[in-house]
Structures are given as C-alpha cells and as structure tokens.
Design a protein around this motif. Structure first.
Motif, PDB file in Angstrom:
ATOM      1  N   TRP A 138      43.486  32.514  49.860  1.00  0.00           N
ATOM      2  CA  TRP A 138      42.129  32.036  49.599  1.00  0.00           C
ATOM      3  C   TRP A 138      42.165  30.515  49.669  1.00  0.00           C
ATOM      4  N   HIS A 139      41.588  29.995  50.768  1.00  0.00           N
ATOM      5  CA  HIS A 139      41.649  28.569  51.064  1.00  0.00           C
ATOM      6  C   HIS A 139      41.240  27.661  49.917  1.00  0.00           C
ATOM      7  N   SER A 140      40.026  27.918  49.381  1.00  0.00           N
ATOM      8  CA  SER A 140      39.475  26.962  48.422  1.00  0.00           C
ATOM      9  C   SER A 140      39.972  27.200  46.998  1.00  0.00           C
ATOM     10  N   ARG A 141      40.894  28.157  46.828  1.00  0.00           N
ATOM     11  CA  ARG A 141      41.449  28.396  45.488  1.00  0.00           C
ATOM     12  C   ARG A 141      42.977  28.342  45.533  1.00  0.00           C
ATOM     13  N   PRO A 142      43.527  27.138  45.832  1.00  0.00           N
ATOM     14  CA  PRO A 142      44.990  27.030  45.900  1.00  0.00           C
ATOM     15  C   PRO A 142      45.646  27.303  44.547  1.00  0.00           C
ATOM     16  N   ASP A 143      44.822  27.323  43.478  1.00  0.00           N
ATOM     17  CA  ASP A 143      45.379  27.641  42.153  1.00  0.00           C
ATOM     18  C   ASP A 143      45.749  29.118  42.044  1.00  0.00           C
ATOM     19  N   LEU A 144      45.178  29.944  42.918  1.00  0.00           N
ATOM     20  CA  LEU A 144      45.509  31.376  42.875  1.00  0.00           C
ATOM     21  C   LEU A 144      46.627  31.677  43.862  1.00  0.00           C
ATOM     22  N   GLN A 145      47.626  32.377  43.389  1.00  0.00           N
ATOM     23  CA  GLN A 145      48.712  32.830  44.285  1.00  0.00           C
ATOM     24  C   GLN A 145      48.116  33.701  45.377  1.00  0.00           C
ATOM     25  N   PRO A 146      48.663  33.657  46.593  1.00  0.00           N
ATOM     26  CA  PRO A 146      48.211  34.615  47.605  1.00  0.00           C
ATOM     27  C   PRO A 146      48.371  36.044  47.082  1.00  0.00           C
ATOM     28  N   LEU A 147      47.462  36.891  47.502  1.00  0.00           N
ATOM     29  CA  LEU A 147      47.511  38.275  47.018  1.00  0.00           C
ATOM     30  C   LEU A 147      48.472  39.086  47.894  1.00  0.00           C
ATOM     31  N   ALA A 155      38.849  52.695  48.901  1.00  0.00           N
ATOM     32  CA  ALA A 155      40.270  52.632  48.529  1.00  0.00           C
ATOM     33  C   ALA A 155      40.712  51.282  47.983  1.00  0.00           C
ATOM     34  N   GLY A 156      40.116  50.177  48.440  1.00  0.00           N
ATOM     35  CA  GLY A 156      40.448  48.856  47.895  1.00  0.00           C
ATOM     36  C   GLY A 156      41.927  48.567  47.969  1.00  0.00           C
ATOM     37  N   LEU A 157      42.508  48.198  46.840  1.00  0.00           N
ATOM     38  CA  LEU A 157      43.933  47.869  46.806  1.00  0.00           C
ATOM     39  C   LEU A 157      44.787  49.114  46.543  1.00  0.00           C
ATOM     40  N   GLY A 158      44.178  50.268  46.603  1.00  0.00           N
ATOM     41  CA  GLY A 158      44.921  51.524  46.598  1.00  0.00           C
ATOM     42  C   GLY A 158      45.561  51.922  45.279  1.00  0.00           C
ATOM     43  N   ARG A 159      45.225  51.223  44.205  1.00  0.00           N
ATOM     44  CA  ARG A 159      45.931  51.515  42.956  1.00  0.00           C
ATOM     45  C   ARG A 159      45.591  52.901  42.433  1.00  0.00           C
ATOM     46  N   ASP A 160      44.297  53.207  42.386  1.00  0.00           N
ATOM     47  CA  ASP A 160      43.910  54.529  41.876  1.00  0.00           C
ATOM     48  C   ASP A 160      44.376  55.629  42.838  1.00  0.00           C
ATOM     49  N   GLY A 161      44.216  55.371  44.121  1.00  0.00           N
ATOM     50  CA  GLY A 161      44.618  56.369  45.115  1.00  0.00           C
ATOM     51  C   GLY A 161      46.102  56.694  45.018  1.00  0.00           C
ATOM     52  N   MET A 162      46.928  55.656  44.855  1.00  0.00           N
ATOM     53  CA  MET A 162      48.369  55.894  44.748  1.00  0.00           C
ATOM     54  C   MET A 162      48.716  56.630  43.459  1.00  0.00           C
ATOM     55  N   MET A 163      47.932  56.337  42.414  1.00  0.00           N
ATOM     56  CA  MET A 163      48.157  57.030  41.147  1.00  0.00           C
ATOM     57  C   MET A 163      47.890  58.529  41.314  1.00  0.00           C
ATOM     58  N   ASP A 186      43.774  39.260  41.011  1.00  0.00           N
ATOM     59  CA  ASP A 186      43.652  39.924  42.315  1.00  0.00           C
ATOM     60  C   ASP A 186      42.257  40.523  42.477  1.00  0.00           C
ATOM     61  N   MET A 187      41.658  40.940  41.349  1.00  0.00           N
ATOM     62  CA  MET A 187      40.297  41.491  41.409  1.00  0.00           C
ATOM     63  C   MET A 187      39.285  40.381  41.707  1.00  0.00           C
ATOM     64  N   LEU A 205      39.497  39.838  45.350  1.00  0.00           N
ATOM     65  CA  LEU A 205      38.889  40.952  46.073  1.00  0.00           C
ATOM     66  C   LEU A 205      37.368  40.853  45.996  1.00  0.00           C
ATOM     67  N   GLN A 206      36.881  40.493  44.830  1.00  0.00           N
ATOM     68  CA  GLN A 206      35.429  40.371  44.632  1.00  0.00           C
ATOM     69  C   GLN A 206      34.851  39.274  45.531  1.00  0.00           C
ATOM     70  N   ALA A 207      35.546  38.128  45.579  1.00  0.00           N
ATOM     71  CA  ALA A 207      35.059  37.010  46.403  1.00  0.00           C
ATOM     72  C   ALA A 207      35.101  37.388  47.884  1.00  0.00           C
TER      73      ALA A 207
END
Ligand SMILES: C[S@@+](CC[C@H](N)C(=O)[O-])C[C@H]1O[C@@H](n2cnc3c(N)ncnc32)[C@H](O)[C@@H]1O
Length: 261
Positions: A51-60, A102-110, A196-197, A200-202
């Motif tokens: 996320w370009h404009s949020r260098p404070d956030l680690q890449p997902l 499916a999004g980030l697949g967390r529920d699906g993998m569960m 990470d949410m 994803l939301q942005a």
C-alpha cells in the motif's frame, strides 16, 4: 483500480512476468508510481500486497503455512469454531461449501481444515491472486499439503452475481452450502480493525452490492446459506435467517433451505 504485479529481485523477473500474465495484470508500475495506490510484489517469501501511501503498514503477505493462520488451524479448526458450527458440520457429515466471498481465505481454510470440500470464489484481482498463490503454496507444504490438495479449490476470479459467469461456472458445483462474508462498510474504528483487514477494506471498498448475493446464493445452494455479519449489522438483503450463531463481534445468520439429512 489497476494493480500491477512486479518484482525488484532479478532472479524473480521471469516468475513475476508469468504470474502477471496469468492474473491479467501489468508487469510494471507506471512512471508516476503513485497512480497505483496498491501493487503486488513478488519477493523471495512470495507475493505481497503493498500500500503506497501507508508505508507504516507492513506489506500484506498471505500464508496458510506460517504465521497467524497456521496457528489458528493448529489451535482450532475443529467443530468449536463458530463458522464451522454455522455451516452445520456434524459427526460424519461435511457439506461441500462454496465460499463466495473468499477474501483472504481464512474462514474457507478453516472449513476445509474441519473436513469440508471448499470452493473459493473471489472477484477482486489482487485478492484473488494473493489467495490463489497462498493456496498453491499450502498445497506444496509437507504438513498441510495433503488435505489442502484434496479439499481446497480456488475458482477462476469471479462473482456469484455475475450472471454470465454464473450459469457456466457454478451450476455444476451444486454446493450443499454457500458461505458469504461481504465487507461491511463500518467494520469499526480503523484502529480496532486488524491491519490486514484495514488494507483489504481500502483495496476492496464496502461491497455495496452485497445484498444481491443472498438471493443468488439461495438459488444455488442445495441446503443452506450462511452469512457472517458484524454483531449489530442489519440482515443481508433485509431477510430474516432461520437461526443465528453469535460470537462477541460477529453473527452468523443461517438460512436453511433443506435439512442436510
Ligand atoms: C470480508 S472479506 C472476506 C473475508 C474472508 N471470509 C476471510 O476469512 O478471509 C470480503 C471479500 O469478499 C469479496 N467479495 C465481495 N463481494 C463479492 C462478490 N459478489 N463476488 C466475489 N467476491 C466478493 C471482496 O472482494 C472481499 O475480498
């Protein structure tokens, strides 16, 4: 929003080009790189969302073999998980599930970890690419590869409410259950939402067409549809469910068409 898939590691140049082509993405950033608010970067650890404009956030990074998701499967993934209970997993019975957001697949993998055959459907190009690559890696993993290969399929990028795709791709699946977890516009204050949410939301936005998913899912599922909502959110499509399972933050609205038995 165009999302490019790039790398700055010379040994990965060919691999990044192949992936960009496979996912229909440009393989370079435009000259004015800030035009691409988000991009995917292939690193030695796999694909990452930056996320370009949020260098404070680690890449997902999305991984089912390392980090929090691996932990979650080791600790839980059993019948005690609310999502697993809502889908109606019972002794000796595991419905085939289409996870249509499916999004980030967390529920699906569960759900797959709990024994269901799961089809993952996602419409956003970058999320689909991250998810697809994470599943490919999980399928090669010594510890979880066997069940992921047997039970998890990432469908081509698409949506249940894209009617042209619907008839061709999904009618043959005949899922017993469909799981929906669309974005909810007010998931809470930014600080309270997991990083990470937030990302994803942005990236994805508010899924303002989410109400259309319920009738499509009810038409396709043979037995039930489960919708995950924030605890205080209205029913999807304004439609009252047959039953509910509640947790501290969420509600699982269960729409039963037919009993499983
Ligand atoms: C809240 S996230 C899902 C999170 C997921 N349950 C998980 O455990 O990681 C919602 C996702 O659904 C996707 N989505 C929303 N509406 C969709 C639709 N009609 N078809 C396909 N994907 C959709 C969004 O792009 C987003 O990635």
């Amino acid at each position: 929003m165009t999302i490019a898939l790039v790398t700055d590691i010379p040994e990965l140049t060919a691999a990044a080009a192949t992936l960009a082509q496979a996912y229909g993405m440009p393989n370079e950033l435009p000259e004015n790189a800030t035009e691409h608010e988000f991009y995917l970067e292939l690193t030695l650890d796999g694909l990452e969302l930056v996320w370009h404009s949020r260098p404070d956030l680690q890449p997902l990074q999305l991984s089912f073999t390392h980090g929090p998701q691996a932990w979650r499967q080791q600790q839980g993934g059993g019948r005690q998980e609310a999502v697993v209970r809502a889908l109606g997993i019972a002794k000796g019975f595991r419905p085939t599930v289409l996870d249509a957001t499916a999004g980030l697949g967390r529920d699906g993998m569960m759900l797959a970890h709990a024994g269901c055959k799961v089809y993952l459907l996602e419409r956003h190009p970058a999320v689909h690419a991250l998810l697809d690559q994470a599943v490919v890696h999980a399928q090669q993993d010594e510890r979880i590869g066997a069940w992921v290969k047997e039970r998890v399929t990432v469908l081509p990028r698409g949506s249940l409410i894209d009617t042209e795709v619907l008839s061709a791709a999904f009618q043959d699946l005949k899922p017993a259950a469909i799981y929906l977890d669309p974005m909810f516009p007010e998931r809470g204050k930014a600080a309270a939402v997991k990083k990470d949410m937030q990302m994803l939301q942005a990236l994805v936005g508010g899924d303002s067409d989410a109400d259309r998913l319920l009738p499509a899912a009810l038409a396709l599922a043979t037995h039930r549809v489960v919708v995950k909502r924030p605890a205080a959110a209205p029913f999807l499509s304004g439609q009252k469910p047959s039953s509910q399972i509640t947790t501290k933050k969420h509600r699982f609205d269960v729409y039963v068409k037919h009993a499983y038995s």
